[in-house]
Design an enzyme around this catalytic site. Structure first.
Site, mmCIF file in Angstrom:
data_model
loop_
_atom_site.group_PDB
_atom_site.id
_atom_site.type_symbol
_atom_site.label_atom_id
_atom_site.label_comp_id
_atom_site.label_asym_id
_atom_site.label_seq_id
_atom_site.Cartn_x
_atom_site.Cartn_y
_atom_site.Cartn_z
ATOM 1 N N GLY A 11 0.527 -1.056 -0.454
ATOM 2 C CA GLY A 11 0.320 -0.019 0.433
ATOM 3 C C GLY A 11 0.690 1.204 -0.116
ATOM 4 O O GLY A 11 2.502 0.857 0.099
ATOM 5 N N GLN A 12 0.031 2.705 0.232
ATOM 6 C CA GLN A 12 1.109 3.761 -0.559
ATOM 7 C C GLN A 12 2.676 3.779 1.000
ATOM 8 O O GLN A 12 2.681 3.930 0.978
ATOM 9 C CB GLN A 12 -0.236 4.542 0.163
ATOM 10 C CG GLN A 12 0.435 6.364 -0.154
ATOM 11 C CD GLN A 12 -0.516 7.178 0.598
ATOM 12 O OE1 GLN A 12 -1.113 7.537 1.112
ATOM 13 N NE2 GLN A 12 -0.161 8.430 0.152
ATOM 14 N N ILE A 35 -2.074 -8.850 0.168
ATOM 15 C CA ILE A 35 -3.282 -9.896 -0.649
ATOM 16 C C ILE A 35 -2.735 -9.390 -1.753
ATOM 17 O O ILE A 35 -2.786 -10.066 -3.226
ATOM 18 C CB ILE A 35 -4.510 -9.706 -0.234
ATOM 19 C CG1 ILE A 35 -5.328 -10.591 -0.360
ATOM 20 C CG2 ILE A 35 -4.528 -7.577 -0.650
ATOM 21 C CD1 ILE A 35 -7.021 -10.446 0.347
ATOM 22 N N TYR A 139 -14.830 2.848 9.105
ATOM 23 C CA TYR A 139 -13.245 2.639 9.380
ATOM 24 C C TYR A 139 -12.443 3.131 10.881
ATOM 25 O O TYR A 139 -12.342 3.136 11.263
ATOM 26 C CB TYR A 139 -12.541 3.796 7.903
ATOM 27 C CG TYR A 139 -11.368 4.086 8.444
ATOM 28 C CD1 TYR A 139 -10.377 2.853 8.101
ATOM 29 C CD2 TYR A 139 -10.770 4.948 8.950
ATOM 30 C CE1 TYR A 139 -8.730 3.753 8.596
ATOM 31 C CE2 TYR A 139 -9.465 5.585 8.360
ATOM 32 C CZ TYR A 139 -8.548 4.444 8.326
ATOM 33 O OH TYR A 139 -7.066 4.662 8.550
ATOM 34 N N LYS A 143 -10.713 1.583 13.719
ATOM 35 C CA LYS A 143 -9.508 1.918 14.792
ATOM 36 C C LYS A 143 -9.740 2.815 16.148
ATOM 37 O O LYS A 143 -8.472 2.303 16.700
ATOM 38 C CB LYS A 143 -8.870 3.818 14.375
ATOM 39 C CG LYS A 143 -8.728 3.368 12.451
ATOM 40 C CD LYS A 143 -7.133 2.252 12.219
ATOM 41 C CE LYS A 143 -6.888 2.324 11.073
ATOM 42 N NZ LYS A 143 -6.233 1.521 11.427
ATOM 43 N N ILE A 169 -1.575 10.944 4.837
ATOM 44 C CA ILE A 169 -0.248 10.689 3.834
ATOM 45 C C ILE A 169 -0.614 11.304 2.197
ATOM 46 O O ILE A 169 -1.087 10.598 1.487
ATOM 47 C CB ILE A 169 0.002 9.902 3.926
ATOM 48 C CG1 ILE A 169 -0.395 9.626 6.299
ATOM 49 C CG2 ILE A 169 1.439 9.209 3.881
ATOM 50 C CD1 ILE A 169 0.736 10.646 7.246
HETATM 51 N N1 SER Z 1 -6.217 8.487 4.513
HETATM 52 C C1 SER Z 1 -6.682 7.927 5.627
HETATM 53 C C2 SER Z 1 -8.496 8.251 5.022
HETATM 54 O O1 SER Z 1 -8.636 9.370 4.536
HETATM 55 C C3 SER Z 1 -6.848 8.336 6.899
HETATM 56 O O2 SER Z 1 -6.272 7.989 7.811
HETATM 57 O O3 SER Z 1 -9.340 7.064 5.586
#
Ligand code: SER
Length: 311
Positions: A11-12, A35, A139, A143, A169
């Site tokens: 991933g990123q 995966i 999400y 978390k 990010i």
């Molecule tokens: N960059 C993530 C999102 O936008 C935030 O943790 O879901």
């Protein structure tokens, strides 16, 4: 001896973290898993569905893993499209990691959290470290639960698990996928390719963001901090910069004067509106000396320079 496993390594953040850990520990000591299969890497790779606990345990035993960076997860926008899958991957995947880490006495675990832990009832400016956590996305729910579970495992089993509430990010190597902050990466590709971008958030939506180099520095610095210095564990606020699509577009225009931005907010606007505009990271600065080095001007110049030849 340190032997690292990264989940979600393609991933990123995973791709950038793999490079940084290779430089620090040597490529032979960094095992990557994902995966996805489509990649080119010098690291030993395992195709791994994080819900496959048997395979995860086999890798931990065979590779004599001592540290895990657990990045495999669904992000906010994808999670809203399939909340049950998001719960399953993010929660049961995390439980597999935590349970096996205790069973095989792993030394240390990194598990990212997110600005998505926040929702209702917060100060959106300079959101405090220990503030109310009422997320509005699945999400975010996973978390928050992950942070609480991490603290439980630290107290009950002395599992040294650490994590950061990552902001959006921004990087030029690997595209992010399925996040609400992804616009801040897409915009650079579109500015260079087509000189225009239609943003899925409104022009004045301010969110906390960070350049990848700072993100990796934060991750490695936290993992190196002496455990006795840490009051918090898997829930550190870490801030760098905050900006809106409009201010980012203005900065890009300094490099690409023809660039035009338009706005067409979609379902992600509601998610962004529930998150902080900026966050207070004084605990991270105090407990493990966190500081960032990329501001908006430096980030924009670096992104455009890195992507110029790529797109
Ligand atoms: N960059 C993530 C999102 O936008 C935030 O943790 O879901």
């Amino acid at each position: 001896m340190t032997k690292i496993l990264i989940t979600g390594a393609l991933g990123q953040i995973g791709t950038a973290l793999t490079t940084a850990l290779n430089n620090k520990y040597g490529v032979q000591n960094v095992i990557i898993s994902d995966i996805k299969e489509d990649f080119k890497s010098d690291n030993k790779y395992y195709k791994l569905n994080i819900l496959d606990k048997t395979e995860l345990e086999r890798i931990i035993i065979e590779e004599k893993i001592t540290i895990i960076y657990h990045l495999a997860a669904l992000l906010s926008a994808t999670g809203e499209k399939n909340p049950i899958l998001c719960w399953d991957i993010n929660m049961n995947g995390t439980l597999n990691i935590l349970d096996l880490s205790v069973k095989h006495k792993l030394f240390r675990i990194f598990m990212p959290s997110s600005i998505a832990v926040w929702g209702q009832g917060i100060n959106r400016d300079n959101t405090e470290q220990d503030s109310v956590l009422k997320p509005t996305t699945m999400y975010g729910v996973t978390k928050v639960a992950g942070e609480v579970l991490a603290n439980y495992y630290f107290d009950k089993y002395q599992l040294d698990i650490r994590g950061i509430r990552y902001p959006g990010i921004i990087s030029s190597e690997t595209l992010p996928g399925g996040g609400t902050t992804d616009y801040a990466v897409e915009i650079f590709y579109e500015a260079l390719k087509h000189k225009k971008y239609e943003c899925f958030l409104s022009e004045d939506t301010m969110l906390p963001m960070m350049y990848m180099e700072d993100c990796i520095k934060a991750t490695l610095d936290l993992m190196d901090a002496p455990v006795e210095n840490l009051v918090h564990h898997a829930d550190f606020n870490v801030a760098a910069i905050s900006f809106t699509p409009k201010t980012l577009a203005e900065e890009i225009k300094k490099h690409i004067p023809e660039f035009e931005i338009t706005y067409n907010p979609d379902y992600r606007q509601k998610i962004a509106d529930s998150w902080p505009k900026s966050i207070d990271d004084s605990s991270a600065r105090k407990e493990w000396n966190w500081n960032h080095s990329y501001d908006l001007a430096k980030l924009t110049a670096t992104m455009i320079n890195n992507l110029k030849n790529k797109v």
